[in-house]
Design a protein around this motif. Structure first.
Motif, PDB file in Angstrom:
ATOM      1  N   MET A   1       0.863  -1.187   0.000  1.00  0.00           N
ATOM      2  CA  MET A   1       0.000   0.000   0.000  1.00  0.00           C
ATOM      3  C   MET A   1       0.904   1.244   0.000  1.00  0.00           C
ATOM      4  O   MET A   1       1.468   1.619   1.010  1.00  0.00           O
ATOM      5  CB  MET A   1      -0.887  -0.072   1.245  1.00  0.00           C
ATOM      6  N   THR A   2       1.049   1.822  -1.165  1.00  0.00           N
ATOM      7  CA  THR A   2       1.923   2.974  -1.319  1.00  0.00           C
ATOM      8  C   THR A   2       1.116   4.260  -1.221  1.00  0.00           C
ATOM      9  O   THR A   2       0.070   4.389  -1.857  1.00  0.00           O
ATOM     10  CB  THR A   2       2.623   2.931  -2.688  1.00  0.00           C
ATOM     11  N   THR A   3       1.610   5.188  -0.431  1.00  0.00           N
ATOM     12  CA  THR A   3       0.967   6.492  -0.323  1.00  0.00           C
ATOM     13  C   THR A   3       1.847   7.502  -1.050  1.00  0.00           C
ATOM     14  O   THR A   3       3.069   7.503  -0.891  1.00  0.00           O
ATOM     15  CB  THR A   3       0.809   6.898   1.155  1.00  0.00           C
ATOM     16  N   ARG A   4       1.215   8.356  -1.829  1.00  0.00           N
ATOM     17  CA  ARG A   4       1.906   9.438  -2.534  1.00  0.00           C
ATOM     18  C   ARG A   4       1.348  10.763  -2.041  1.00  0.00           C
ATOM     19  O   ARG A   4       0.217  10.834  -1.563  1.00  0.00           O
ATOM     20  CB  ARG A   4       1.704   9.327  -4.049  1.00  0.00           C
ATOM     21  N   PHE A   5       2.140  11.823  -2.202  1.00  0.00           N
ATOM     22  CA  PHE A   5       1.767  13.136  -1.679  1.00  0.00           C
ATOM     23  C   PHE A   5       1.916  14.205  -2.753  1.00  0.00           C
ATOM     24  O   PHE A   5       2.785  14.111  -3.620  1.00  0.00           O
ATOM     25  CB  PHE A   5       2.673  13.487  -0.490  1.00  0.00           C
ATOM     26  N   THR A   6       1.069  15.256  -2.657  1.00  0.00           N
ATOM     27  CA  THR A   6       1.173  16.390  -3.574  1.00  0.00           C
ATOM     28  C   THR A   6       1.790  17.568  -2.840  1.00  0.00           C
ATOM     29  O   THR A   6       1.790  17.617  -1.611  1.00  0.00           O
ATOM     30  CB  THR A   6      -0.210  16.832  -4.087  1.00  0.00           C
ATOM     31  N   LYS A   7       2.270  18.540  -3.600  1.00  0.00           N
ATOM     32  CA  LYS A   7       2.838  19.740  -2.980  1.00  0.00           C
ATOM     33  C   LYS A   7       1.747  20.565  -2.301  1.00  0.00           C
ATOM     34  O   LYS A   7       2.036  21.410  -1.466  1.00  0.00           O
ATOM     35  CB  LYS A   7       3.632  20.549  -4.001  1.00  0.00           C
ATOM     36  N   ASP A   8       0.475  20.300  -2.638  1.00  0.00           N
ATOM     37  CA  ASP A   8      -0.656  20.997  -2.012  1.00  0.00           C
ATOM     38  C   ASP A   8      -1.164  20.265  -0.767  1.00  0.00           C
ATOM     39  O   ASP A   8      -2.234  20.583  -0.248  1.00  0.00           O
ATOM     40  CB  ASP A   8      -1.805  21.168  -3.013  1.00  0.00           C
ATOM     41  N   HIS A   9      -0.424  19.251  -0.316  1.00  0.00           N
ATOM     42  CA  HIS A   9      -0.693  18.548   0.951  1.00  0.00           C
ATOM     43  C   HIS A   9      -1.895  17.605   0.907  1.00  0.00           C
ATOM     44  O   HIS A   9      -2.559  17.400   1.912  1.00  0.00           O
ATOM     45  CB  HIS A   9      -0.809  19.545   2.121  1.00  0.00           C
ATOM     46  N   GLU A  10      -2.149  17.015  -0.272  1.00  0.00           N
ATOM     47  CA  GLU A  10      -3.101  15.910  -0.342  1.00  0.00           C
ATOM     48  C   GLU A  10      -2.304  14.610  -0.375  1.00  0.00           C
ATOM     49  O   GLU A  10      -1.169  14.592  -0.825  1.00  0.00           O
ATOM     50  CB  GLU A  10      -3.964  15.976  -1.617  1.00  0.00           C
ATOM     51  N   TRP A  11      -2.924  13.548   0.096  1.00  0.00           N
ATOM     52  CA  TRP A  11      -2.312  12.219  -0.018  1.00  0.00           C
ATOM     53  C   TRP A  11      -3.252  11.324  -0.801  1.00  0.00           C
ATOM     54  O   TRP A  11      -4.452  11.559  -0.849  1.00  0.00           O
ATOM     55  CB  TRP A  11      -1.979  11.604   1.347  1.00  0.00           C
ATOM     56  N   ILE A  12      -2.679  10.326  -1.445  1.00  0.00           N
ATOM     57  CA  ILE A  12      -3.463   9.346  -2.197  1.00  0.00           C
ATOM     58  C   ILE A  12      -2.830   7.986  -1.971  1.00  0.00           C
ATOM     59  O   ILE A  12      -1.616   7.838  -2.007  1.00  0.00           O
ATOM     60  CB  ILE A  12      -3.544   9.721  -3.697  1.00  0.00           C
ATOM     61  N   ARG A  13      -3.679   7.003  -1.669  1.00  0.00           N
ATOM     62  CA  ARG A  13      -3.197   5.657  -1.359  1.00  0.00           C
ATOM     63  C   ARG A  13      -4.027   4.646  -2.149  1.00  0.00           C
ATOM     64  O   ARG A  13      -5.262   4.691  -2.098  1.00  0.00           O
ATOM     65  CB  ARG A  13      -3.336   5.413   0.146  1.00  0.00           C
ATOM     66  N   ILE A  14      -3.360   3.771  -2.857  1.00  0.00           N
ATOM     67  CA  ILE A  14      -4.061   2.738  -3.624  1.00  0.00           C
ATOM     68  C   ILE A  14      -4.459   1.612  -2.672  1.00  0.00           C
ATOM     69  O   ILE A  14      -3.622   1.091  -1.937  1.00  0.00           O
ATOM     70  CB  ILE A  14      -3.165   2.183  -4.753  1.00  0.00           C
ATOM     71  N   THR A  24      -3.075  15.806   4.315  1.00  0.00           N
ATOM     72  CA  THR A  24      -2.018  15.323   5.208  1.00  0.00           C
ATOM     73  C   THR A  24      -2.189  15.866   6.631  1.00  0.00           C
ATOM     74  O   THR A  24      -2.900  16.846   6.866  1.00  0.00           O
ATOM     75  CB  THR A  24      -0.642  15.750   4.684  1.00  0.00           C
ATOM     76  N   ALA A  25      -1.490  15.229   7.542  1.00  0.00           N
ATOM     77  CA  ALA A  25      -1.484  15.693   8.933  1.00  0.00           C
ATOM     78  C   ALA A  25      -0.959  17.127   8.999  1.00  0.00           C
ATOM     79  O   ALA A  25      -1.463  17.949   9.770  1.00  0.00           O
ATOM     80  CB  ALA A  25      -0.637  14.758   9.785  1.00  0.00           C
ATOM     81  N   TYR A  26       0.046  17.427   8.176  1.00  0.00           N
ATOM     82  CA  TYR A  26       0.597  18.788   8.140  1.00  0.00           C
ATOM     83  C   TYR A  26      -0.494  19.786   7.733  1.00  0.00           C
ATOM     84  O   TYR A  26      -0.644  20.834   8.371  1.00  0.00           O
ATOM     85  CB  TYR A  26       1.768  18.836   7.158  1.00  0.00           C
ATOM     86  N   ALA A  27      -1.264  19.464   6.700  1.00  0.00           N
ATOM     87  CA  ALA A  27      -2.329  20.365   6.244  1.00  0.00           C
ATOM     88  C   ALA A  27      -3.384  20.540   7.333  1.00  0.00           C
ATOM     89  O   ALA A  27      -3.835  21.661   7.597  1.00  0.00           O
ATOM     90  CB  ALA A  27      -2.976  19.824   4.968  1.00  0.00           C
ATOM     91  N   ALA A  28      -3.767  19.447   7.977  1.00  0.00           N
ATOM     92  CA  ALA A  28      -4.774  19.524   9.036  1.00  0.00           C
ATOM     93  C   ALA A  28      -4.280  20.395  10.189  1.00  0.00           C
ATOM     94  O   ALA A  28      -5.039  21.183  10.761  1.00  0.00           O
ATOM     95  CB  ALA A  28      -5.125  18.121   9.532  1.00  0.00           C
ATOM     96  N   ASN A  87      -8.967  16.315  11.676  1.00  0.00           N
ATOM     97  CA  ASN A  87      -7.876  16.670  12.586  1.00  0.00           C
ATOM     98  C   ASN A  87      -7.375  15.453  13.358  1.00  0.00           C
ATOM     99  O   ASN A  87      -6.175  15.293  13.572  1.00  0.00           O
ATOM    100  CB  ASN A  87      -8.327  17.718  13.605  1.00  0.00           C
ATOM    101  N   ASP A  88      -8.312  14.591  13.776  1.00  0.00           N
ATOM    102  CA  ASP A  88      -7.959  13.461  14.630  1.00  0.00           C
ATOM    103  C   ASP A  88      -7.174  12.385  13.883  1.00  0.00           C
ATOM    104  O   ASP A  88      -6.257  11.787  14.447  1.00  0.00           O
ATOM    105  CB  ASP A  88      -9.220  12.830  15.232  1.00  0.00           C
ATOM    106  N   ALA A  89      -7.548  12.119  12.634  1.00  0.00           N
ATOM    107  CA  ALA A  89      -6.902  11.041  11.865  1.00  0.00           C
ATOM    108  C   ALA A  89      -6.886  11.423  10.384  1.00  0.00           C
ATOM    109  O   ALA A  89      -7.548  10.791   9.568  1.00  0.00           O
ATOM    110  CB  ALA A  89      -7.648   9.730  12.082  1.00  0.00           C
ATOM    111  N   PRO A  90      -6.130  12.484  10.030  1.00  0.00           N
ATOM    112  CA  PRO A  90      -6.175  12.983   8.653  1.00  0.00           C
ATOM    113  C   PRO A  90      -5.745  11.951   7.608  1.00  0.00           C
ATOM    114  O   PRO A  90      -6.233  11.975   6.486  1.00  0.00           O
ATOM    115  CB  PRO A  90      -5.230  14.181   8.665  1.00  0.00           C
ATOM    116  N   GLU A  91      -4.859  11.057   7.988  1.00  0.00           N
ATOM    117  CA  GLU A  91      -4.385  10.072   7.019  1.00  0.00           C
ATOM    118  C   GLU A  91      -4.979   8.689   7.306  1.00  0.00           C
ATOM    119  O   GLU A  91      -4.469   7.669   6.861  1.00  0.00           O
ATOM    120  CB  GLU A  91      -2.852  10.071   6.986  1.00  0.00           C
TER     121      GLU A  91
END
Length: 121
Positions: A1-14, A24-28, A87-91
């Motif tokens: 399960m690979t997670t990828r990230f964007t410079k705008d702080h979104e994550w995507i996981r297959i 992302t947690a950082y964005a939250a 906020n509690d579990a962004p990812e």
């Protein structure tokens, strides 16, 4: 399960044949307490980099951009009643949408976790 990230702080996981998307947690952390999440309609087509959702916090409202091109196949309805899950579990439980990707190769250009950590450092 690979997670990828964007410079705008979104994550995507297959996960199987769908991709799960959130912020992302950082964005939250930057947003502060999330008070409202506007999710897209199931069946909506989104383009990579296009607006996909809106998240509102006590500080600001921010667009959430689609990290990849595809069709929304599920939304996290729990966020309507409990936006603080972001906020509690962004990812984790605070995910926004699940989508069927039309161009999975778009993920290849995204950051892995180490590159994302360097990006926000």
């Amino acid at each position: 399960m690979t997670t990828r990230f964007t410079k705008d702080h979104e994550w995507i996981r297959i996960e199987g044949d769908v991709a799960v998307v959130g912020i992302t947690a950082y964005a939250a952390e930057q947003l502060g307490d999330v008070v409202f999440v506007e999710l897209p309609e199931i069946g909506k087509s989104v383009a990579q980099g296009g607006e996909m959702a809106v998240v509102e916090s006590v500080k600001a409202a921010s667009e959430v951009y689609a990290p990849a091109t595809g069709e929304i196949v599920a939304v996290n309805d729990a966020l309507e009643g409990e936006p603080a899950k972001v906020n509690d579990a962004p990812e984790g439980e605070g995910w926004f949408v699940k989508m069927k990707l039309s161009a999975p190769a778009e993920l290849d250009a995204m950051m892995d976790e180490a590159a994302y950590k360097a990006h926000i450092a």
